[in-house]
Design a protein around this motif. Structure first.
Motif, PDB file in Angstrom:
ATOM      1  N   TRP A   1     117.693 -12.121 -15.166  1.00 50.93           N
ATOM      2  CA  TRP A   1     117.453 -13.556 -15.661  1.00 50.93           C
ATOM      3  C   TRP A   1     118.759 -13.987 -16.078  1.00 50.93           C
ATOM      4  N   LEU A   2     118.745 -15.473 -16.095  1.00 50.01           N
ATOM      5  CA  LEU A   2     119.667 -16.410 -17.001  1.00 50.01           C
ATOM      6  C   LEU A   2     119.196 -16.330 -18.472  1.00 50.01           C
ATOM      7  N   GLY A   3     119.981 -16.756 -19.265  1.00 50.62           N
ATOM      8  CA  GLY A   3     119.686 -16.492 -20.464  1.00 50.62           C
ATOM      9  C   GLY A   3     118.455 -17.118 -21.110  1.00 50.62           C
ATOM     10  N   GLU A   4     118.218 -18.469 -20.899  1.00 50.19           N
ATOM     11  CA  GLU A   4     116.891 -18.985 -21.027  1.00 50.19           C
ATOM     12  C   GLU A   4     115.532 -18.420 -20.759  1.00 50.19           C
ATOM     13  N   ARG A   5     115.670 -18.072 -19.693  1.00 50.63           N
ATOM     14  CA  ARG A   5     114.237 -17.076 -18.942  1.00 50.63           C
ATOM     15  C   ARG A   5     114.532 -15.884 -19.589  1.00 50.63           C
ATOM     16  N   ALA A   6     115.499 -15.280 -19.860  1.00 54.08           N
ATOM     17  CA  ALA A   6     115.406 -14.020 -20.597  1.00 54.08           C
ATOM     18  C   ALA A   6     115.001 -14.253 -22.040  1.00 54.08           C
ATOM     19  N   LEU A   7     115.231 -15.291 -22.762  1.00 51.51           N
ATOM     20  CA  LEU A   7     114.500 -15.595 -24.097  1.00 51.51           C
ATOM     21  C   LEU A   7     113.156 -15.456 -24.039  1.00 51.51           C
ATOM     22  N   GLU A   8     112.682 -16.183 -23.075  1.00 57.74           N
ATOM     23  CA  GLU A   8     111.308 -16.471 -22.844  1.00 57.74           C
ATOM     24  C   GLU A   8     110.735 -15.100 -22.454  1.00 57.74           C
ATOM     25  N   LEU A   9     111.138 -14.155 -21.690  1.00 59.37           N
ATOM     26  CA  LEU A   9     110.707 -12.865 -21.487  1.00 59.37           C
ATOM     27  C   LEU A   9     110.984 -11.901 -22.824  1.00 59.37           C
ATOM     28  N   GLY A  10     111.706 -12.076 -23.715  1.00 59.15           N
ATOM     29  CA  GLY A  10     111.925 -11.311 -24.739  1.00 59.15           C
ATOM     30  C   GLY A  10     113.046 -10.474 -24.397  1.00 59.15           C
ATOM     31  N   LEU A  11     113.798 -10.417 -23.607  1.00 57.67           N
ATOM     32  CA  LEU A  11     114.837  -9.708 -23.401  1.00 57.67           C
ATOM     33  C   LEU A  11     116.293  -9.916 -24.315  1.00 57.67           C
ATOM     34  N   VAL A  12     116.255 -11.168 -24.764  1.00 59.30           N
ATOM     35  CA  VAL A  12     117.204 -11.451 -25.805  1.00 59.30           C
ATOM     36  C   VAL A  12     116.381 -12.128 -26.922  1.00 59.30           C
ATOM     37  N   ASP A  13     117.186 -12.535 -27.904  1.00 64.22           N
ATOM     38  CA  ASP A  13     116.570 -13.101 -29.444  1.00 64.22           C
ATOM     39  C   ASP A  13     117.164 -14.318 -29.899  1.00 64.22           C
ATOM     40  N   GLU A  14     118.114 -14.771 -29.106  1.00 65.81           N
ATOM     41  CA  GLU A  14     118.664 -16.109 -29.495  1.00 65.81           C
ATOM     42  C   GLU A  14     119.720 -16.605 -28.449  1.00 65.81           C
ATOM     43  N   LEU A  15     119.870 -17.929 -28.202  1.00 65.64           N
ATOM     44  CA  LEU A  15     120.662 -18.216 -27.319  1.00 65.64           C
ATOM     45  C   LEU A  15     121.958 -18.812 -28.171  1.00 65.64           C
TER      46      LEU A  15
END
Length: 326
Positions: free
Chosen positions: A264-278
């Motif tokens: 997933w791209l960053g924004e969707r990854a943030l929603e899924l919890g794969l990343v913590d910050e953009l």
């Protein structure tokens, strides 16, 4: 025509191999690269020097001099107080074999030997994944930092997928740019098979093994359903361990949702919890440099011609035969 072309390829390969052997045994081919040297760059100081250079061009001389002196004094005071410890920055650019893991190991050795209270580490990580064992080793190297009590942050500007995300997941904090590609929690293996072509040209291929599953699929032999099923079983086991690692270090994740092999791209990854910050790595590091000392570390090794040619040959082979990849 096809047979003639294959013979031509075989002759070409023979010449290339002979050339590599010659280079390897020649005086300049045998010459080894110099041992690794450690480079340290004060990113905050470098940024400040460039800012000062710009200010001297933009502002009147007297005003620029006063402002630059004020900025320099403020930075010296921050460095002197050292209230937040030092932030160390290292880079990892991954290929199929995660060949940068050796450099990563040396950098982590130095960081652990020199660590002070409150010191932190961030890794600028760019990788689309690769071989399971080498990326597993790279993730284990990063875990050494966490086990030593150093806060670990991973910065992703373009991609941290599959084995790359395996590395990122062990960090306490993951920062990704808005369009970085993140995830791909899956495993893949692929191999071409020339068995039917060899049969058509009356070429026998013989392979000898000891152990029922010593070789499940092959380039030139006849692959069986039993061999294919065994390979699928092995891939499933690797995937299960991959999922377990993600769940252990990212417990907030819904593993069933994200461990599908999708990215997933960053924004969707943030929603899924794969990343913590953009944020981009540049913006994140620049903010950090405003409040603490930021040092970038890099080991560099000069390699000989034969070593570089060997690496290129290995990359070509990796494009033909693909072992299980994460």
């Amino acid at each position: 025509m096809l047979l003639a072309y294959l013979l031509f390829l075989a002759e070409t390969a023979t010449i290339v191999v002979a050339s590599l052997l010659f280079l390897a045994w020649s005086p300049w081919g045998r010459k080894r690269g110099k041992g690794p040297s450690l480079q340290i760059i004060d990113l905050g100081q470098r940024l400040e020097e460039r800012a000062v250079q710009l200010l001297r061009q933009r502002l009147p001389k007297k005003q620029a001099k006063a402002l630059c002196k004020q900025r320099q004094k403020a930075r010296q005071q921050r460095d002197k107080e050292d209230q937040q410890g030092c932030l160390y920055v290292i880079d990892f650019k991954g290929d199929l074999r995660a060949s940068a893991v050796e450099t990563l190991r040396q950098e982590i050795d130095v960081l652990l030997a020199a660590r002070q209270e409150k010191d932190q580490v961030c890794v600028r990580l760019e990788s689309g994944g690769g071989m399971v064992n080498t990326y597993g080793l790279a993730a284990a190297q990063l875990l050494r930092l966490r086990e030593a009590g150093m806060k670990l942050t991973v910065l992703v500007d373009s991609v941290a997928a599959s084995g790359g995300y395996m590395m990122a997941a062990v960090a306490e904090h993951i920062v990704a740019s808005p369009f970085a590609l993140v995830g791909s929690i899956g495993v893949i293996a692929q191999v071409p098979n020339f068995h039917r072509w060899l049969q058509e040209h009356n070429v026998d291929f013989e392979q000898f093994t000891a152990g029922k599953y010593k070789r499940t699929v092959t380039l030139f032999g006849e692959n069986t359903d039993a061999g294919r099923n065994k390979l699928r079983e092995e891939l499933g086991e690797i995937h299960a361990q991959f999922r377990d690692l993600i769940g252990r270090y990212r417990p907030q994740l819904d593993v069933e949702t994200v461990a599908t092999g999708e990215a997933w791209l960053g924004e969707r990854a943030l929603e899924l919890g794969l990343v913590d910050e953009l944020a981009t790595s540049d913006a994140w590091i620049q903010r950090a440099a405003e409040t603490q000392k930021v040092l970038a570390l890099q080991f560099s090794t000069r390699t000989g011609l034969a070593q570089r040619l060997g690496l290129k040959a290995q990359q070509v082979w990796d494009g033909i035969w693909t072992p299980p990849l994460a």
